[in-house]
Design a protein around this motif. Structure first.
Motif, PDB file in Angstrom:
ATOM      1  N   ALA A  51       9.683 -17.825   3.115  1.00  0.00           N
ATOM      2  CA  ALA A  51       8.461 -17.163   3.569  1.00  0.00           C
ATOM      3  C   ALA A  51       7.882 -17.829   4.820  1.00  0.00           C
ATOM      4  CB  ALA A  51       7.423 -17.181   2.447  1.00  0.00           C
ATOM      5  N   SER A  81      -1.060 -19.142  -5.446  1.00  0.00           N
ATOM      6  CA  SER A  81      -0.884 -18.743  -6.844  1.00  0.00           C
ATOM      7  C   SER A  81       0.244 -19.549  -7.497  1.00  0.00           C
ATOM      8  CB  SER A  81      -0.564 -17.243  -6.916  1.00  0.00           C
ATOM      9  OG  SER A  81       0.543 -16.967  -6.072  1.00  0.00           O
ATOM     10  N   GLY A  82       0.885 -20.436  -6.723  1.00  0.00           N
ATOM     11  CA  GLY A  82       2.061 -21.149  -7.231  1.00  0.00           C
ATOM     12  C   GLY A  82       1.766 -22.481  -7.911  1.00  0.00           C
ATOM     13  N   ASP A  83       2.846 -23.093  -8.320  1.00  0.00           N
ATOM     14  CA  ASP A  83       2.810 -24.313  -9.125  1.00  0.00           C
ATOM     15  C   ASP A  83       2.271 -25.533  -8.350  1.00  0.00           C
ATOM     16  OD1 ASP A  83       3.925 -26.077 -11.312  1.00  0.00           O
ATOM     17  OD2 ASP A  83       5.193 -26.718  -9.639  1.00  0.00           O
ATOM     18  N   LEU A  84       2.722 -25.701  -7.108  1.00  0.00           N
ATOM     19  CA  LEU A  84       2.362 -26.899  -6.343  1.00  0.00           C
ATOM     20  C   LEU A  84       0.849 -26.991  -6.113  1.00  0.00           C
ATOM     21  CD1 LEU A  84       3.735 -29.310  -4.759  1.00  0.00           C
ATOM     22  CD2 LEU A  84       3.429 -27.927  -2.719  1.00  0.00           C
ATOM     23  N   GLY A  91       0.359 -19.270  -0.606  1.00  0.00           N
ATOM     24  CA  GLY A  91       1.155 -19.428  -1.833  1.00  0.00           C
ATOM     25  C   GLY A  91       0.335 -20.129  -2.904  1.00  0.00           C
ATOM     26  N   ALA A 106      -2.834 -15.867  -1.161  1.00  0.00           N
ATOM     27  CA  ALA A 106      -1.530 -15.418  -1.663  1.00  0.00           C
ATOM     28  C   ALA A 106      -1.548 -13.905  -1.719  1.00  0.00           C
ATOM     29  CB  ALA A 106      -1.254 -16.011  -3.040  1.00  0.00           C
ATOM     30  N   ARG A 107      -0.402 -13.336  -2.073  1.00  0.00           N
ATOM     31  CA  ARG A 107      -0.329 -11.873  -2.133  1.00  0.00           C
ATOM     32  C   ARG A 107      -0.916 -11.343  -3.430  1.00  0.00           C
ATOM     33  NH1 ARG A 107       5.941 -11.675  -1.223  1.00  0.00           N
ATOM     34  NH2 ARG A 107       5.596 -12.973  -3.057  1.00  0.00           N
ATOM     35  N   SER A 108      -0.835 -12.133  -4.501  1.00  0.00           N
ATOM     36  CA  SER A 108      -1.355 -11.671  -5.794  1.00  0.00           C
ATOM     37  C   SER A 108      -2.869 -11.546  -5.743  1.00  0.00           C
ATOM     38  CB  SER A 108      -1.030 -12.666  -6.906  1.00  0.00           C
ATOM     39  OG  SER A 108       0.237 -13.197  -6.735  1.00  0.00           O
ATOM     40  N   GLU A 146       6.105 -27.587   3.765  1.00  0.00           N
ATOM     41  CA  GLU A 146       6.707 -28.266   2.608  1.00  0.00           C
ATOM     42  C   GLU A 146       8.223 -28.387   2.776  1.00  0.00           C
ATOM     43  OE1 GLU A 146       6.677 -29.827  -0.108  1.00  0.00           O
ATOM     44  OE2 GLU A 146       4.556 -30.050  -0.481  1.00  0.00           O
ATOM     45  N   LYS A 147       8.799 -29.247   1.998  1.00  0.00           N
ATOM     46  CA  LYS A 147      10.263 -29.304   1.940  1.00  0.00           C
ATOM     47  C   LYS A 147      10.746 -28.152   1.055  1.00  0.00           C
ATOM     48  CE  LYS A 147      11.612 -31.668  -2.190  1.00  0.00           C
ATOM     49  NZ  LYS A 147      12.383 -32.617  -2.897  1.00  0.00           N
ATOM     50  N   PRO A 148      11.954 -27.681   1.130  1.00  0.00           N
ATOM     51  CA  PRO A 148      12.996 -28.141   2.046  1.00  0.00           C
ATOM     52  C   PRO A 148      12.790 -27.565   3.445  1.00  0.00           C
ATOM     53  CG  PRO A 148      13.826 -26.346   0.694  1.00  0.00           C
ATOM     54  CD  PRO A 148      12.432 -26.605   0.230  1.00  0.00           C
ATOM     55  N   SER A 187       2.517 -23.410   1.201  1.00  0.00           N
ATOM     56  CA  SER A 187       3.039 -23.799  -0.115  1.00  0.00           C
ATOM     57  C   SER A 187       3.785 -22.627  -0.739  1.00  0.00           C
ATOM     58  CB  SER A 187       1.873 -24.239  -1.008  1.00  0.00           C
ATOM     59  OG  SER A 187       2.362 -24.656  -2.248  1.00  0.00           O
ATOM     60  N   THR A 188       4.588 -22.009   0.102  1.00  0.00           N
ATOM     61  CA  THR A 188       5.361 -20.834  -0.323  1.00  0.00           C
ATOM     62  C   THR A 188       6.829 -21.239  -0.416  1.00  0.00           C
ATOM     63  OG1 THR A 188       5.722 -20.316   1.974  1.00  0.00           O
ATOM     64  CG2 THR A 188       3.841 -19.252   0.927  1.00  0.00           C
ATOM     65  N   PRO A 189       7.674 -20.384  -0.980  1.00  0.00           N
ATOM     66  CA  PRO A 189       9.105 -20.696  -0.911  1.00  0.00           C
ATOM     67  C   PRO A 189       9.542 -20.753   0.554  1.00  0.00           C
ATOM     68  CG  PRO A 189       8.684 -18.911  -2.479  1.00  0.00           C
ATOM     69  CD  PRO A 189       7.408 -19.158  -1.748  1.00  0.00           C
ATOM     70  N   ARG A 200      -0.801 -28.016  -9.449  1.00  0.00           N
ATOM     71  CA  ARG A 200      -0.376 -29.294 -10.014  1.00  0.00           C
ATOM     72  C   ARG A 200      -0.659 -30.479  -9.089  1.00  0.00           C
ATOM     73  NH1 ARG A 200       4.518 -31.372 -11.083  1.00  0.00           N
ATOM     74  NH2 ARG A 200       5.515 -29.808  -9.796  1.00  0.00           N
TER      75      ARG A 200
HETATM   76  N1  LIG Z   1       6.399 -27.486  -7.224  1.00  0.00           N
HETATM   77  C1  LIG Z   1       6.712 -28.689  -6.799  1.00  0.00           C
HETATM   78  O1  LIG Z   1       6.594 -29.690  -7.510  1.00  0.00           O
HETATM   79  C2  LIG Z   1       7.220 -28.899  -5.402  1.00  0.00           C
HETATM   80  C3  LIG Z   1       7.611 -30.175  -5.007  1.00  0.00           C
HETATM   81  C4  LIG Z   1       8.044 -30.379  -3.690  1.00  0.00           C
HETATM   82  C5  LIG Z   1       8.086 -29.307  -2.825  1.00  0.00           C
HETATM   83  N2  LIG Z   1       7.731 -28.073  -3.238  1.00  0.00           N
HETATM   84  C6  LIG Z   1       7.772 -26.982  -2.267  1.00  0.00           C
HETATM   85  O2  LIG Z   1       6.453 -26.465  -2.149  1.00  0.00           O
HETATM   86  C7  LIG Z   1       6.491 -25.063  -1.958  1.00  0.00           C
HETATM   87  C8  LIG Z   1       5.652 -24.410  -3.010  1.00  0.00           C
HETATM   88  O3  LIG Z   1       6.121 -24.755  -4.292  1.00  0.00           O
HETATM   89  P1  LIG Z   1       5.734 -23.953  -5.608  1.00  0.00           P
HETATM   90  O4  LIG Z   1       6.460 -24.610  -6.714  1.00  0.00           O
HETATM   91  O5  LIG Z   1       4.271 -23.781  -5.686  1.00  0.00           O
HETATM   92  O6  LIG Z   1       6.425 -22.552  -5.273  1.00  0.00           O
HETATM   93  P2  LIG Z   1       6.355 -21.181  -6.036  1.00  0.00           P
HETATM   94  O7  LIG Z   1       5.508 -21.281  -7.248  1.00  0.00           O
HETATM   95  O8  LIG Z   1       7.744 -20.658  -6.134  1.00  0.00           O
HETATM   96  O9  LIG Z   1       5.681 -20.255  -4.909  1.00  0.00           O
HETATM   97  C9  LIG Z   1       4.353 -20.353  -4.463  1.00  0.00           C
HETATM   98  C10 LIG Z   1       3.807 -18.987  -4.143  1.00  0.00           C
HETATM   99  O10 LIG Z   1       4.408 -18.447  -2.975  1.00  0.00           O
HETATM  100  C11 LIG Z   1       4.258 -17.037  -2.992  1.00  0.00           C
HETATM  101  N3  LIG Z   1       5.501 -16.380  -2.574  1.00  0.00           N
HETATM  102  C12 LIG Z   1       6.652 -16.249  -3.274  1.00  0.00           C
HETATM  103  N4  LIG Z   1       7.580 -15.598  -2.552  1.00  0.00           N
HETATM  104  C13 LIG Z   1       6.996 -15.282  -1.380  1.00  0.00           C
HETATM  105  C14 LIG Z   1       7.430 -14.599  -0.225  1.00  0.00           C
HETATM  106  N5  LIG Z   1       8.669 -14.115  -0.107  1.00  0.00           N
HETATM  107  N6  LIG Z   1       6.552 -14.450   0.796  1.00  0.00           N
HETATM  108  C15 LIG Z   1       5.303 -14.949   0.713  1.00  0.00           C
HETATM  109  N7  LIG Z   1       4.836 -15.598  -0.361  1.00  0.00           N
HETATM  110  C16 LIG Z   1       5.674 -15.772  -1.386  1.00  0.00           C
HETATM  111  C17 LIG Z   1       3.935 -16.650  -4.414  1.00  0.00           C
HETATM  112  O11 LIG Z   1       2.606 -16.181  -4.431  1.00  0.00           O
HETATM  113  P3  LIG Z   1       2.252 -14.635  -4.234  1.00  0.00           P
HETATM  114  O12 LIG Z   1       3.379 -13.834  -4.764  1.00  0.00           O
HETATM  115  O13 LIG Z   1       0.976 -14.484  -4.999  1.00  0.00           O
HETATM  116  O14 LIG Z   1       2.054 -14.468  -2.760  1.00  0.00           O
HETATM  117  C18 LIG Z   1       4.033 -17.947  -5.190  1.00  0.00           C
HETATM  118  O15 LIG Z   1       3.056 -18.064  -6.192  1.00  0.00           O
HETATM  119  C19 LIG Z   1       7.959 -24.695  -1.960  1.00  0.00           C
HETATM  120  O16 LIG Z   1       8.425 -24.680  -0.635  1.00  0.00           O
HETATM  121  C20 LIG Z   1       8.627 -25.830  -2.709  1.00  0.00           C
HETATM  122  O17 LIG Z   1       9.967 -26.007  -2.303  1.00  0.00           O
HETATM  123  C21 LIG Z   1       7.291 -27.851  -4.502  1.00  0.00           C
END
Ligand SMILES: NC(=O)c1ccc[n+]([C@@H]2O[C@H](COP(=O)([O-])OP(=O)(O)OC[C@H]3O[C@@H](n4cnc5c(N)ncnc54)[C@H](OP(=O)(O)O)[C@@H]3O)[C@@H](O)[C@H]2O)c1
Length: 498
Positions: free
Chosen positions: A118, A7-10, A5, A38-40, A145-147, A113-115, A13
């Protein structure tokens, strides 16, 4: 380290800036390699550029060209396909190349670090691809990661599924609160000082309050929040961890299992709330439009991804009882909310009043007040964030001929007491995982015990949805609904204002 994951925000950041900081201070060897997966589709170069931007924008320390060059040489990107038979071949090749070229020796840290939806499919696919097994003399660890689930049943299901691919020792459930210096200091404060522990019980403590107040709203994550809500988002993990640390017995040493055993023992002693009693033990709230720092902000229902008639809680207050000799009769009050007047995480320990006040006659009393009311109770305030520090509030004589008493604070401030900057929570936790130290990660039974308590409340709430005519029930920029203050007043207590 493989970040799924990526490509995501965590990743951008938090994770990569934390890894960069570890590299900058020499905590990881030069061969350390991070594969963003990641898949992208993305090239190594595009990934590096994106991560560099993350370090520059969000990093704790300034980017230095020479350090970045060294770090970026170990940054790679690999795509995967969850649906194809050979969908992880590219990643496998990247891992083998890292072993060959950078001496990573088959040791892998997998970061999910995916939803959340996943996690199970990814576990299955990695297992089938042979990426979860530890060859002799190497390690494979996974950070989740949480949740972690959305109730007790789903958390158990997730644990069971993870155990089809990993043994418990390989699984690191991350709760970034445990990586905070101030949270670790709670353990030091309690168990490295002789003076507080004798007072740390029902005999001297009237009650404990734990507040996690956020100034921010849902920050574009409305659809996530609609599913989660304040109880799942903050109470089940961060607050229950704080309860465990505040309430646990002293471990005989600081080995991971010793500490985690004591935390689990405490969580097991938390009195279960029957779903029928959920309403009398909790308050739910949702914010409407209001003002934060003088600026107008929208209500929860006006946020993107939120239903216009949503009843999702953005505030929760709870009363928790602990059935053991240390805490019987000393409740813990917990609250968390979004769009509070200020960001603040603090633990307040309110001590019992003196049994009899010899000064009672000398303090002017409000009409109807009992004599002891003239003196405020002693408070120990542990500030987790911001203004990290500890204050002890006690009564002092106001200078002058008359005997008048006022509360004063004795303060310890992290910022002034130490020169060292605190590392980010993710830095500490990532390093611990690399070193194989799970002390600051939640064990299977810890997560399930926290869910046991929270799930009963969720069940009770589901059976008794909030009154539509009273939702939303607090304006943004206030300390939650009126009911939360009445909830405390019912027990003759009041929330501390951070
Ligand atoms: N952001 C935060 O501040 C924060 C804080 C605490 C906890 N978290 C947890 O950390 C994790 C990651 O957070 P994030 O904000 O980076 O999440 P995000 O941006 O929603 O997702 C991260 C990446 O996961 C991949 N993804 C999405 N759906 C998917 C699926 N069905 N199967 C496989 N890959 C999938 C996507 O990349 P591709 O499509 O390129 O594969 C996406 O870029 C989550 O569990 C979130 O609850 C985040």
């Amino acid at each position: 380290m493989v970040i799924f994951g990526a490509s995501g925000d965590l990743t951008k950041r938090k994770l990569v800036p934390a890894l960069y900081a570890l590299a900058a201070e020499g905590s990881v060897p030069d061969g350390f390699t991070v594969i963003g997966a990641a898949r992208s589709p993305l090239s190594d170069e595009e990934f590096r550029a994106d991560m560099r931007e993350g370090v520059e924008k969000y990093g704790r320390i300034h980017l230095r060209e020479d350090v970045w060059e060294r770090f970026a040489a170990g940054l790679r990107y690999a795509t995967y396909n969850m649906d194809a038979e050979d969908g992880f071949d590219h990643l496998k090749q990247a891992l083998e190349a890292a072993d060959r070229e950078r001496g990573t020796a088959g040791n892998r840290l997998l970061y999910f670090s995916t939803p959340p939806n996943a996690v199970m499919p990814l576990t299955d696919r990695l297992n089938t691809a042979g990426l979860t097994t530890q060859a002799p003399g190497t390690f494979v660890r996974v950070i989740i990661e949480k949740p972690f689930g959305r109730d007790l049943a789903t958390a158990r299901e997730l644990n069971t599924r993870l155990h089809t691919a990993f043994v418990e020792e390989q699984i690191y459930r991350i709760d970034h609160y445990l990586g905070k210096e101030t949270v670790q200091n709670l353990l030091v404060f309690r168990f490295a000082n002789g003076i507080f522990e004798p007072l740390w019980n029902r005999q001297y403590i009237d009650h404990v309050q734990i507040t996690v107040a956020e100034e921010i709203g849902v920050e574009g994550r409305g659809s996530y929040y609609e599913e989660a809500g304040a109880l799942r988002d903050i109470v089940q993990n961060h607050i229950m961890q704080l309860v465990a640390i505040m309430g646990m017995e002293a471990p005989s040493n600081f080995q991971a299992e010793m500490v985690r055993d004591e935390k689990v023992k405490l969580l097991r002693a938390v009195r279960p709330i029957h779903p029928d009693d959920a309403l009398s033990h909790s308050v739910r709230g949702q914010y409407s439009a209001g003002y934060i720092n003088g600026q107008p902000v929208p209500g929860y229902r006006d946020e993107r991804g939120v239903a216009p008639d949503s009843l999702r809680e953005t505030f929760v207050a709870l009363k928790l009882d602990i059935d053991n000799w240390r805490w019987a009769g000393t409740p813990f009050y917990l609250r968390t909310g979004k769009r509070m007047p200020k960001r603040s995480t603090e633990i307040v320990i309110q001590f019992r009043r003196v049994p009899h006040s010899p000064f009672a006659g000398s303090v002017p009393l409000a009409a109807g007040a009992v004599p002891e009311d003239g003196i405020d109770p002693n408070l120990l305030i542990l500030r987790i964030q911001p203004d990290e520090g500890i204050s002890l509030r006690f009564g002092a004589k106001i200078p002058g001929q008359a005997l008048r008493i006022e509360s004063v604070n004795m303060d310890f401030m992290y910022g002034t007491a130490f020169r060292e900057q605190s590392p980010d929570a993710y830095e500490r936790l990532l390093l611990d995982c690399m070193l194989g130290d799970p002390t600051l990660f939640a064990r299977e039974d810890e997560v399930e015990e926290a869910w046991r308590f929270c799930t009963a409340i969720l069940d009770g709430w589901r059976a008794h949805p909030p009154d539509r005519t009273n939702s939303p029930n607090y304006p943004a920029g206030t300390w939650g609904p009126e009911e939360s203050h009445a909830f405390m007043a019912r027990d003759g207590r009041a929330w501390h204002v951070p």
